[in-house]
Design a protein around this motif. Structure first.
Motif, PDB file in Angstrom:
ATOM      1  N   ASP A  48       8.280  -7.502  -9.409  1.00 53.62           N
ATOM      2  CA  ASP A  48       9.119  -8.246 -10.350  1.00 53.62           C
ATOM      3  C   ASP A  48       8.345  -8.805 -11.530  1.00 53.62           C
ATOM      4  N   MET A  49       7.045  -8.510 -11.595  1.00 50.81           N
ATOM      5  CA  MET A  49       6.205  -8.850 -12.743  1.00 50.81           C
ATOM      6  C   MET A  49       5.941 -10.338 -12.895  1.00 50.81           C
ATOM      7  N   VAL A  50       5.942 -11.054 -11.758  1.00 55.05           N
ATOM      8  CA  VAL A  50       5.372 -12.402 -11.780  1.00 55.05           C
ATOM      9  C   VAL A  50       3.913 -12.301 -12.200  1.00 55.05           C
ATOM     10  N   VAL A  51       3.244 -11.284 -11.670  1.00 55.44           N
ATOM     11  CA  VAL A  51       1.892 -10.920 -12.087  1.00 55.44           C
ATOM     12  C   VAL A  51       1.945  -9.485 -12.571  1.00 55.44           C
ATOM     13  N   ARG A  52       1.177  -9.159 -13.623  1.00 56.91           N
ATOM     14  CA  ARG A  52       1.157  -7.802 -14.147  1.00 56.91           C
ATOM     15  C   ARG A  52      -0.190  -7.589 -14.820  1.00 56.91           C
ATOM     16  N   GLY A  53      -0.479  -6.329 -15.123  1.00 52.80           N
ATOM     17  CA  GLY A  53      -1.807  -5.968 -15.584  1.00 52.80           C
ATOM     18  C   GLY A  53      -2.580  -5.385 -14.415  1.00 52.80           C
ATOM     19  N   ALA A  54      -3.152  -4.189 -14.613  1.00 52.33           N
ATOM     20  CA  ALA A  54      -3.739  -3.460 -13.479  1.00 52.33           C
ATOM     21  C   ALA A  54      -4.796  -4.253 -12.710  1.00 52.33           C
ATOM     22  N   PRO A  55      -5.799  -4.859 -13.366  1.00 54.63           N
ATOM     23  CA  PRO A  55      -6.789  -5.613 -12.582  1.00 54.63           C
ATOM     24  C   PRO A  55      -6.181  -6.783 -11.819  1.00 54.63           C
ATOM     25  N   ALA A  56      -5.258  -7.512 -12.452  1.00 56.34           N
ATOM     26  CA  ALA A  56      -4.634  -8.655 -11.783  1.00 56.34           C
ATOM     27  C   ALA A  56      -3.786  -8.205 -10.603  1.00 56.34           C
ATOM     28  N   ILE A  57      -3.118  -7.066 -10.731  1.00 52.59           N
ATOM     29  CA  ILE A  57      -2.324  -6.533  -9.622  1.00 52.59           C
ATOM     30  C   ILE A  57      -3.224  -6.224  -8.432  1.00 52.59           C
ATOM     31  N   GLY A  58      -4.382  -5.589  -8.708  1.00 52.02           N
ATOM     32  CA  GLY A  58      -5.305  -5.266  -7.629  1.00 52.02           C
ATOM     33  C   GLY A  58      -5.818  -6.497  -6.905  1.00 52.02           C
ATOM     34  N   ILE A  59      -6.210  -7.504  -7.659  1.00 51.79           N
ATOM     35  CA  ILE A  59      -6.730  -8.746  -7.058  1.00 51.79           C
ATOM     36  C   ILE A  59      -5.636  -9.450  -6.266  1.00 51.79           C
ATOM     37  N   THR A  60      -4.434  -9.488  -6.834  1.00 56.01           N
ATOM     38  CA  THR A  60      -3.311 -10.121  -6.142  1.00 56.01           C
ATOM     39  C   THR A  60      -3.028  -9.412  -4.818  1.00 56.01           C
ATOM     40  N   ALA A  61      -3.034  -8.086  -4.839  1.00 52.58           N
ATOM     41  CA  ALA A  61      -2.799  -7.330  -3.610  1.00 52.58           C
ATOM     42  C   ALA A  61      -3.884  -7.613  -2.576  1.00 52.58           C
ATOM     43  N   ALA A  62      -5.122  -7.770  -3.026  1.00 50.72           N
ATOM     44  CA  ALA A  62      -6.216  -8.084  -2.097  1.00 50.72           C
ATOM     45  C   ALA A  62      -5.947  -9.405  -1.383  1.00 50.72           C
ATOM     46  N   PHE A  63      -5.505 -10.405  -2.133  1.00 48.28           N
ATOM     47  CA  PHE A  63      -5.171 -11.680  -1.490  1.00 48.28           C
ATOM     48  C   PHE A  63      -3.921 -11.545  -0.618  1.00 48.28           C
ATOM     49  N   GLY A  64      -3.047 -10.600  -0.960  1.00 44.96           N
ATOM     50  CA  GLY A  64      -1.909 -10.322  -0.104  1.00 44.96           C
ATOM     51  C   GLY A  64      -2.342  -9.860   1.280  1.00 44.96           C
ATOM     52  N   VAL A  65      -3.440  -9.104   1.344  1.00 46.47           N
ATOM     53  CA  VAL A  65      -3.974  -8.673   2.641  1.00 46.47           C
ATOM     54  C   VAL A  65      -4.517  -9.872   3.422  1.00 46.47           C
ATOM     55  N   VAL A  66      -5.122 -10.801   2.723  1.00 45.99           N
ATOM     56  CA  VAL A  66      -5.583 -12.025   3.388  1.00 45.99           C
ATOM     57  C   VAL A  66      -4.389 -12.722   4.052  1.00 45.99           C
ATOM     58  N   LEU A  67      -3.289 -12.842   3.313  1.00 44.40           N
ATOM     59  CA  LEU A  67      -2.087 -13.468   3.872  1.00 44.40           C
ATOM     60  C   LEU A  67      -1.571 -12.677   5.071  1.00 44.40           C
ATOM     61  N   ALA A  68      -1.644 -11.342   4.984  1.00 42.23           N
ATOM     62  CA  ALA A  68      -1.194 -10.507   6.096  1.00 42.23           C
ATOM     63  C   ALA A  68      -2.006 -10.792   7.356  1.00 42.23           C
ATOM     64  N   CYS A  69      -3.311 -10.934   7.196  1.00 40.10           N
ATOM     65  CA  CYS A  69      -4.175 -11.242   8.341  1.00 40.10           C
ATOM     66  C   CYS A  69      -3.852 -12.614   8.909  1.00 40.10           C
ATOM     67  N   GLN A  70      -3.623 -13.590   8.021  1.00 41.09           N
ATOM     68  CA  GLN A  70      -3.283 -14.937   8.488  1.00 41.09           C
ATOM     69  C   GLN A  70      -1.979 -14.930   9.295  1.00 41.09           C
ATOM     70  N   ARG A  71      -0.986 -14.192   8.805  1.00 40.91           N
ATOM     71  CA  ARG A  71       0.316 -14.148   9.477  1.00 40.91           C
ATOM     72  C   ARG A  71       0.242 -13.436  10.816  1.00 40.91           C
TER      73      ARG A  71
END
Length: 358
Positions: A48-71
């Motif tokens: 939904d483009m809360v975040v956009r831009g290729a590098p920012a998308i990659g970093i955001t997804a990386a932190f998404g994996v952190v959240l996945a591990c926490q959950r």
């Protein structure tokens, strides 16, 4: 001449076990931080483009994996749960190769972790190193790109490639920041960038924030601007660069490259090495995201097109390598890019390990 500038815009932060994103849909009217506790919500934020831009998308997804591990903590099938979340993140947007680059590295960290607690700790450390490395790399990239710019004229940029599109500082906008600080740029022009208006909403906001004068123009005004002689370089970012140098970037970039060549204006792509897809032979294989018709048929939720009209809305286009004068990365500059020249930037095998946080 050196000009003092500020560089304190950071769109991504991880605090108290949650991911926080500066909502770029709300800028420049208001600065709103959204908080995320799980990976599926992060995938929606990317789509939904809360975040956009290729590098920012990659970093955001990386932190998404952190959240996945926490959950997944405390679950016997934690690896399977994290794997499902990683696939959800992979499906959020198709064009930005940084998304898949980051997720591949995070997936390797998860696979090497002996327990879910270790996975939480190790994925967070790697994601934070990715963020830090991105900012440092952007500064290096900016300095290298600025050296190519002869003083005395302006530059034109497209979409948003600054702190908001990265971990911080920016790619094409990082080059512009560095060149401005060094007194090499006389003036900055920013395409409006329809239909999401990233140029007028985000790039102009960043440049004004940093005290760099900017003039916003409709894409249709670019031809006459380039003919005027006021612009020496068009500087853009990239969402994916094929092995031969063909570059996918925000829709409208290809047209700018054609206009630049027609008017003798040089054309620069600024992006981290992670944006280069060395497995993609050329631009014909790059997937181009097709977004909803309403983005071009309506403005701020109000329909402006005639009822019954359809919308054509590719989010990106591909600029052939032979229209690009230089690809600038944190590892170096490749002028007149070819497959052989780009291959010199390829990461060494040691850097491929996810545990490096490269």
């Amino acid at each position: 001449m050196n000009r003092e500038h500020s560089d304190n815009i950071r769109p991504i932060r991880f605090r108290e076990g949650a991911l926080q994103l500066l909502d770029q849909r709300r800028l420049p009217q208001e600065s709103v931080w959204q908080t995320y506790q799980d990976a599926p919500a992060v995938a929606v934020a990317i789509r939904d483009m809360v975040v956009r831009g290729a590098p920012a998308i990659g970093i955001t997804a990386a932190f998404g994996v952190v959240l996945a591990c926490q959950r997944a903590a405390g679950q016997h099938d934690w690896r399977a749960r994290v794997a499902v979340d990683i696939e959800t993140l992979r499906g959020s947007r198709p064009t930005a190769v940084n998304l898949f680059w980051a997720l591949d590295r995070m997936q390797a960290v998860v696979a090497a972790s002996e327990s879910v607690d270790a996975a939480v700790s190790e994925t967070r450390a790697v994601a934070e190193r990715m963020l830090e490395a991105d900012i440092a790399g952007n500064r290096q990239l900016g300095a290298l790109g600025a050296q190519l710019i002869d003083p005395g004229r302006g530059v034109l940029t497209h979409c948003n490639t600054g702190s908001l599109a990265t971990g911080g500082y920016g790619t094409a906008l990082g080059v512009i920041r560095a060149a401005w600080d060094a007194g090499r740029i006389k003036e900055v022009f920013a395409d409006e960038t329809r239909p999401w208006l990233q140029g007028s909403r985000l790039t102009a906001w960043e440049l004004v924030h940093d005290g760099i004068p900017v003039q916003v123009l409709c894409e249709g005004a670019a031809a006459s601007l380039l003919r005027s002689g006021r612009v020496g370089w068009v500087i853009v970012g990239a969402d994916r660069i094929a092995a031969n140098g063909d570059t996918a970037n925000k829709i409208g970039t290809y047209g700018l490259a054609l206009l630049a060549r027609a008017h003798g204006v040089r054309f620069m792509v600024a992006a981290p090495v992670a944006t280069i897809d060395f497995e993609m032979a050329d631009g014909s294989g790059i997937p181009i995201e097709q977004r909803g018709e309403d983005e071009v048929l309506a403005l701020a939720g109000q329909r402006v097109a005639a009822d019954g009209a359809r919308g054509y809305n590719p989010a990106f286009d591909v600029t052939p390598a032979d229209l690009i004068d230089a690809i600038v990365t944190e590892r170096g500059v490749v002028e007149a890019p070819t497959r052989e020249r780009l291959a010199t930037l390829r990461e060494p095998a040691a850097a491929e390990s996810a545990t490096t946080g490269a």
